[in-house]
Design an enzyme around this catalytic site. Sequence first.
Site, short mmCIF file in Angstrom:
data_model
loop_
_atom_site.label_atom_id
_atom_site.label_comp_id
_atom_site.label_asym_id
_atom_site.label_seq_id
_atom_site.Cartn_x
_atom_site.Cartn_y
_atom_site.Cartn_z
N TYR A 74 47.39 31.62 36.42
CA TYR A 74 46.37 32.64 36.12
C TYR A 74 46.69 33.93 36.88
O TYR A 74 46.76 35.02 36.31
CB TYR A 74 44.96 32.14 36.50
CG TYR A 74 43.96 33.27 36.62
CD1 TYR A 74 43.50 33.94 35.49
CD2 TYR A 74 43.51 33.72 37.87
CE1 TYR A 74 42.62 35.02 35.60
CE2 TYR A 74 42.64 34.78 37.99
CZ TYR A 74 42.19 35.43 36.85
OH TYR A 74 41.33 36.49 36.97
N LYS A 82 47.98 38.02 35.74
CA LYS A 82 47.44 39.33 36.18
C LYS A 82 48.55 40.18 36.77
O LYS A 82 48.65 41.38 36.47
CB LYS A 82 46.31 39.13 37.21
CG LYS A 82 45.08 38.45 36.64
CD LYS A 82 44.38 39.31 35.60
CE LYS A 82 43.20 38.64 34.96
NZ LYS A 82 42.69 39.33 33.78
N SER A 113 42.82 41.44 39.38
CA SER A 113 42.12 40.59 40.35
C SER A 113 42.76 40.72 41.72
O SER A 113 43.98 40.95 41.83
CB SER A 113 42.22 39.14 39.87
OG SER A 113 41.83 38.26 40.90
#
Length: 338
Positions: A149, A153, A124
């Site tokens: 989150y 990644k 992302s």
Amino acid sequence: MSILVTGGAGYIGSHTVVELIEKGYDPIIVDNLSNSKIEVLDRIATITGVKPKFYKVDVCNKDEMRKIFESESISAVIHFAGYKAVGESVAKPLMYYNNNLNSTISVLELMLEYHVDNFVFSSSATVYGDPKVLPITEESEVGGVTNPYGRTKYMIEEILKDVAKVNSNLNIAILRYFNPIGAHPSGLIGEDPNDIPNNLMPYITQVAIGKRERLGVFGSDYNTVDGTGVRDYIHVVDLARGHLAALDKLDTKCGLTIYNLGTGMGTSVLQMVNAFQTANKLKVPFVITDRRPGDIDACYADCSKANKELKWQACYSVEEACKDSWNFQSKNPNGYDY
Ligand code: NAD
Ligand code: UD1
């Protein structure tokens, strides 16, 4: 060629499965349906004429996953499975680290065990944190992430780099998505968030359909064209096609590579509201509210590396994406639940 698609029942995964089928691949979906519905398989079949093979399995469950690697002849893995809600990751960090890291490690271990060499990972733009320079290139600084989150990644990217260093047979494409919006033009598959949407486009479509009273525009004092946050919104079908381009690249035995997948164009929240209203001849009531903690002024991609090396480019405009998002929402007022 069989491609294992973890999280293939989800938003981006289902669109990628459609593209894979249309290009003659045999996708095998593994999904525990924690954030998707089984109905999507019939929808994919309606679009493509093919119902993809499906395993309802948790990707973290290595024993169950091993059975799939044992019985299927897999040539590549596209790994979408993971949790993705930023706010929830702040409230439940262990749940996010557990699922996102363990699912990736489980798949990678099995790939090594079964000599599956090609891996595509859903990363992302969040790994860039608050970018110092725009547009963002793959060389821009990463790691300044502001939530669990995003950290999953970033951590997974680091894990992949370590694994690639000592496994020269592995070919890995890390795809850093900017902001996916839109839906398949058929209106049969699209984004179907549980509860209150966190992201801009599903919130807009839910206001348009009358489920929510008005959009809260999070801040109007950003350093941008009109004071509202600027992002790079990419149509999910363009994004899905980026995965097929990445598979072709992996076939050239390229080792580990990283690509931004975006449009290269920034759109503010108010510009997005206007684009949606114009494209669909609808009113979207909104009110300016406080900033959302953790949000940044602007974020958009330099996609020249993907353009050149993957021969891939986003084709859909923001207006077309607005039309397709609304087409899905209006045909499916309650998402995949009737
Ligand atoms: P999604 O939630 O719609 O799809 C993820 C799918 O994975 C769901 O179907 C869910 O049921 C499944 N899943 C989750 N954990 C699993 C597990 N342990 N085992 C099996 N299945 C599991 O999300 P999406 O928007 O399609 O995103 C796909 C990937 O792309 C995610 O990794 C996400 O973090 C990443 N990503 C998404 C965005 C975005 O804005 N949508 C942006 C950047 C990156
Ligand atoms: C968010 C996540 C990011 C994740 C991405 C895709 C945060 C801080 N970041 O990014 O990690 O990769 O989603 O899932 O959550 N907006 C409103 N009103 C709304 C919703 C959004 O004004 O109701 C604004 C936001 O302030 C932002 C823009 O719309 O300026 C886009 O927001 P969103 O869709 O949530 O994406 P990101 O913030 O880019």
